[in-house]
Design a protein around this motif. Structure first.
Motif, PDB file in Angstrom:
ATOM      1  N   UNK A  81      82.764  52.105  14.543  1.00 59.27           N
ATOM      2  CA  UNK A  81      84.136  51.196  14.267  1.00 59.27           C
ATOM      3  C   UNK A  81      84.254  50.562  15.572  1.00 59.27           C
ATOM      4  N   UNK A  82      84.446  49.191  15.270  1.00 60.69           N
ATOM      5  CA  UNK A  82      84.638  48.312  16.341  1.00 60.69           C
ATOM      6  C   UNK A  82      86.003  47.539  16.140  1.00 60.69           C
ATOM      7  N   UNK A  83      86.952  47.785  16.911  1.00 60.55           N
ATOM      8  CA  UNK A  83      88.313  47.093  16.810  1.00 60.55           C
ATOM      9  C   UNK A  83      88.396  45.705  17.644  1.00 60.55           C
ATOM     10  N   UNK A  84      89.053  44.679  17.080  1.00 63.06           N
ATOM     11  CA  UNK A  84      89.350  43.418  17.875  1.00 63.06           C
ATOM     12  C   UNK A  84      90.576  42.793  17.561  1.00 63.06           C
ATOM     13  N   UNK A 131      87.140  52.447  19.400  1.00 62.03           N
ATOM     14  CA  UNK A 131      87.403  52.993  20.932  1.00 62.03           C
ATOM     15  C   UNK A 131      88.857  52.494  21.186  1.00 62.03           C
ATOM     16  N   UNK A 132      89.323  51.741  20.229  1.00 60.68           N
ATOM     17  CA  UNK A 132      90.864  51.248  20.377  1.00 60.68           C
ATOM     18  C   UNK A 132      90.819  49.951  20.967  1.00 60.68           C
ATOM     19  N   UNK A 133      92.021  49.225  20.772  1.00 59.64           N
ATOM     20  CA  UNK A 133      92.118  47.842  21.225  1.00 59.64           C
ATOM     21  C   UNK A 133      93.786  48.087  21.582  1.00 59.64           C
ATOM     22  N   UNK A 134      93.986  47.458  22.793  1.00 52.32           N
ATOM     23  CA  UNK A 134      95.292  47.483  23.357  1.00 52.32           C
ATOM     24  C   UNK A 134      96.137  46.294  22.761  1.00 52.32           C
TER      25      UNK A 134
END
Length: 122
Positions: A4-7, A114-117
């Motif tokens: 999973x890749x957040x953006x 990994x999360x996105x701030x």
């Protein structure tokens, strides 16, 4: 194994909007969680498969919208009317369809990004 890749995270003024994206292939129930410093990870929203039913945390109702584009293997979290208290690291999560636990429990999800701030200034 699902990756999973957040953006889409970033800095936004209060009242503004951001759209988070999560690239994920496969047939999963997809959720968004967030975690602020010193706090536990909390449920934001979930979208089921294949019906795409949606459920939201109380703080997200009316402001956040979760959606999915199966053709693009992408799940979105549209966040409007942002508040400083929305500041957190936002995580995308996937769970296998056979799971039966509450959508709100982080432990019921099998894969995490990994999360996105997201930072909202007043």
């Amino acid at each position: 194994q699902v990756q999973l890749v957040e953006s889409g995270g970033g800095l936004m003024q209060a009242g503004g909007s951001l759209r988070l994206s999560c690239a994920a292939s496969g047939r999963y129930i997809m959720g968004w969680f967030r975690q602020a410093p010193g706090k536990e990870r909390e449920f934001v929203a979930v979208i089921t498969w294949p019906s795409s039913s949606t459920y939201y945390a109380d703080f997200a109702k009316g402001r956040f919208t979760i959606s999915r584009d199966n053709a693009k293997n992408t799940v979105y979290l549209q966040m409007d009317s942002l508040k400083p208290e929305d500041t957190a690291n936002y995580y995308c999560a996937a769970r296998n369809l056979i799971r039966s636990e509450s959508y709100m429990r982080p432990t019921s999800y099998d894969y995490w990004g990994q999360g996105t701030q997201v930072t909202v200034s007043s």
